[in-house]
Design a protein around this motif. Structure first.
Motif, PDB file in Angstrom:
ATOM      1  N   UNK A 236       0.834  -1.204   0.000  1.00 11.58           N
ATOM      2  CA  UNK A 236       0.000   0.000   0.000  1.00 11.58           C
ATOM      3  C   UNK A 236       0.873   1.261   0.000  1.00 11.58           C
ATOM      4  N   UNK A 237       2.098   1.127  -0.488  1.00  9.69           N
ATOM      5  CA  UNK A 237       3.032   2.262  -0.568  1.00  9.69           C
ATOM      6  C   UNK A 237       3.285   2.568  -2.039  1.00  9.69           C
ATOM      7  N   UNK A 238       2.938   3.775  -2.473  1.00 11.65           N
ATOM      8  CA  UNK A 238       3.243   4.203  -3.825  1.00 11.65           C
ATOM      9  C   UNK A 238       3.447   5.711  -3.857  1.00 11.65           C
ATOM     10  N   UNK A 239       4.254   6.163  -4.799  1.00  8.82           N
ATOM     11  CA  UNK A 239       4.575   7.581  -4.890  1.00  8.82           C
ATOM     12  C   UNK A 239       5.483   8.064  -3.778  1.00  8.82           C
ATOM     13  N   UNK A 240       6.168   7.162  -3.131  1.00  4.43           N
ATOM     14  CA  UNK A 240       7.015   7.485  -1.981  1.00  4.43           C
ATOM     15  C   UNK A 240       8.464   7.680  -2.421  1.00  4.43           C
ATOM     16  N   UNK A 241       9.081   8.772  -1.965  1.00  2.00           N
ATOM     17  CA  UNK A 241      10.517   8.977  -2.121  1.00  2.00           C
ATOM     18  C   UNK A 241      11.115   8.733  -0.742  1.00  2.00           C
ATOM     19  N   UNK A 242      11.633   7.550  -0.520  1.00  5.03           N
ATOM     20  CA  UNK A 242      12.050   7.127   0.814  1.00  5.03           C
ATOM     21  C   UNK A 242      13.501   7.502   1.083  1.00  5.03           C
ATOM     22  N   UNK A 243      13.760   8.424   2.008  1.00  5.11           N
ATOM     23  CA  UNK A 243      15.156   8.708   2.358  1.00  5.11           C
ATOM     24  C   UNK A 243      15.773   7.511   3.081  1.00  5.11           C
ATOM     25  N   UNK A 244      16.946   7.110   2.633  1.00  2.13           N
ATOM     26  CA  UNK A 244      17.730   6.099   3.341  1.00  2.13           C
ATOM     27  C   UNK A 244      19.063   6.791   3.616  1.00  2.13           C
ATOM     28  N   UNK A 245      19.025   7.688   4.577  1.00  6.88           N
ATOM     29  CA  UNK A 245      20.015   8.760   4.639  1.00  6.88           C
ATOM     30  C   UNK A 245      20.717   8.907   5.977  1.00  6.88           C
ATOM     31  N   UNK A 246      20.369   8.084   6.948  1.00  6.44           N
ATOM     32  CA  UNK A 246      20.967   8.250   8.270  1.00  6.44           C
ATOM     33  C   UNK A 246      20.750   9.634   8.845  1.00  6.44           C
ATOM     34  N   UNK A 247      19.648  10.267   8.445  1.00  9.02           N
ATOM     35  CA  UNK A 247      19.350  11.615   8.927  1.00  9.02           C
ATOM     36  C   UNK A 247      20.199  12.689   8.268  1.00  9.02           C
ATOM     37  N   UNK A 248      20.694  12.437   7.049  1.00  8.20           N
ATOM     38  CA  UNK A 248      21.590  13.402   6.402  1.00  8.20           C
ATOM     39  C   UNK A 248      20.894  14.730   6.125  1.00  8.20           C
ATOM     40  N   UNK A 249      19.582  14.697   5.922  1.00  9.26           N
ATOM     41  CA  UNK A 249      18.878  15.961   5.708  1.00  9.26           C
ATOM     42  C   UNK A 249      18.965  16.848   6.947  1.00  9.26           C
ATOM     43  N   UNK A 250      19.239  16.229   8.099  1.00  5.38           N
ATOM     44  CA  UNK A 250      19.530  16.968   9.324  1.00  5.38           C
ATOM     45  C   UNK A 250      21.034  17.163   9.477  1.00  5.38           C
TER      46      UNK A 250
END
Length: 260
Positions: A236-250
């Motif tokens: 039930x997941x679609x259109x998702x851009x999933x960060x796999x980033x270790x919190x890099x956006x922070x």
């Protein structure tokens, strides 16, 4: 066996994140058609992952005829396609936009974006039959941007927009479309990128510090997330851009704050 009897068409699957995905998909029961434009890379991958359930195909993802043929060979060999994982990508050049040549721009978009157009164009009918799904490998920079990587960041922003639009277009067919967005991940491409940066001596420390979890990971952490997204666990997941980033956006902000 989350992927038992699933057939996955995986581009850029012979090294880096792609090969980590290939290994975990195969371990989860999938049959694989792995596409690469490098005979050397295919030979190296085959020496580690060899099975009658793994088909290696040499093809340039930016060339429509090559992908059409690769899709056809996959269907002839396995009988179907359940998943298309568009992982192939390049990051060169490390330049500001005014320093980027027209050829460099075109190659980046051909490999990182046009490749998705090609695999979807020639693979969508197979996914309609299996109610399969598409996974795109994007990057955190597609949302955040990155200095001296304007063209690369632009391609990943395009991948994100494509992912969301494709999710809407193909939902009526029961086809999910998602993307993973890593930050730094130790791959051959990242190691080559590291040598192109202005201060190569401090790049490892920089890459560790941009991640809030404190280290730059190997590709297996992304592969684990990809396994979830292509499996029925994410039904039930679609259109998702999933960060796999270790919190890099922070983490980017944390490094920036330390330098001010």
């Amino acid at each position: 066996m989350l992927l038992k009897d699933k057939v996955i068409f995986l581009t850029g699957g012979t090294e880096g994140i792609g090969f980590e995905c290939a290994k975990i998909y195969h371990a989860a029961g999938a049959k694989l058609a792995i596409v690469s434009n490098s005979e050397r890379s295919i030979d190296e991958a085959r020496s580690t992952l060899q099975s009658v359930e793994v088909l290696y195909l040499k093809a340039d993802v930016s060339v429509a005829a090559a992908i059409r043929q690769a899709i056809a060979k996959t269907v002839d060999y396995f009988g179907k396609i359940d998943v298309i994982h568009n992982n192939a990508g390049i990051s060169n050049p490390s330049k500001a936009i005014h320093e980027t040549t027209a050829d460099e721009w075109d190659v980046l978009f051909d490999v990182n974006v046009k490749s998705i157009f090609n695999t979807t164009r020639y693979g969508i009918d197979e996914l309609k039959k299996t109610h399969g799904n598409i996974l795109n490998t994007s990057s955190l920079v597609g949302d955040m941007g990155q200095e001296i990587h304007a063209a690369y960041s632009a391609t990943k922003g395009a991948v994100n927009a494509l992912t969301k639009s494709m999710a809407l277009d193909y939902a009526p067919y029961g086809i999910r479309v998602n993307a993973v967005a890593p930050a730094g991940v130790w791959t051959p491409m990242l190691r080559a990128w590291s040598q192109q940066q202005p201060d190569t001596n401090s790049i490892e420390n920089y890459l560790d510090n941009i991640h809030a979890l404190g280290y730059c990971p190997e590709g297996d952490v992304v592969a684990d997330a990809c396994l979830f997204l292509v499996s029925d666990q994410a039904r039930f997941v679609t259109g998702c851009i999933l960060p796999v980033s270790g919190g890099a956006e922070l983490g980017y902000r944390r490094v920036l704050n330390q330098t001010i």
